[in-house]
Design a protein around this motif. Structure first.
Motif, short mmCIF file in Angstrom:
data_model
loop_
_atom_site.label_atom_id
_atom_site.label_comp_id
_atom_site.label_asym_id
_atom_site.label_seq_id
_atom_site.Cartn_x
_atom_site.Cartn_y
_atom_site.Cartn_z
N VAL A 123 -50.91 -26.40 -12.56
CA VAL A 123 -52.21 -26.01 -12.00
C VAL A 123 -53.33 -26.80 -12.67
N LEU A 124 -53.29 -26.91 -13.98
CA LEU A 124 -54.31 -27.68 -14.68
C LEU A 124 -54.26 -29.15 -14.30
N LEU A 125 -53.07 -29.70 -14.16
CA LEU A 125 -52.92 -31.10 -13.79
C LEU A 125 -53.48 -31.35 -12.39
N PHE A 126 -53.13 -30.52 -11.44
CA PHE A 126 -53.57 -30.75 -10.06
C PHE A 126 -55.04 -30.43 -9.85
N THR A 127 -55.63 -29.61 -10.68
CA THR A 127 -57.07 -29.36 -10.55
C THR A 127 -57.89 -30.39 -11.32
N ALA A 128 -57.29 -31.01 -12.33
CA ALA A 128 -58.02 -32.00 -13.12
C ALA A 128 -57.99 -33.38 -12.48
#
Length: 58
Positions: free
Chosen positions: A49-54
């Protein structure tokens, strides 16, 4: 300290304590090995989630 930062802190701090309480509750009610796998899976989900939102191009 700005107002938006204060609002975030007021929301985040109780959620941290709720998460800790929930983790301790689950740890006391399920086997340790399952708890370890559950933590690993939730950490992996969090990482994605953090990777795809960043990175918006992923």
């Amino acid at each position: 300290m700005t107002t938006p930062l204060l609002i975030e802190a007021v929301v985040a701090v109780p959620m941290v304590f709720l998460g800790v309480w929930f983790g301790v509750y689950i740890f006391d009610h399920i086997p340790e090995r399952i708890f370890q796998w559950l933590v690993l899976v939730l950490l992996a989900v969090n990482a994605f989630v953090l990777l795809f939102t960043a990175v918006p191009d992923l």
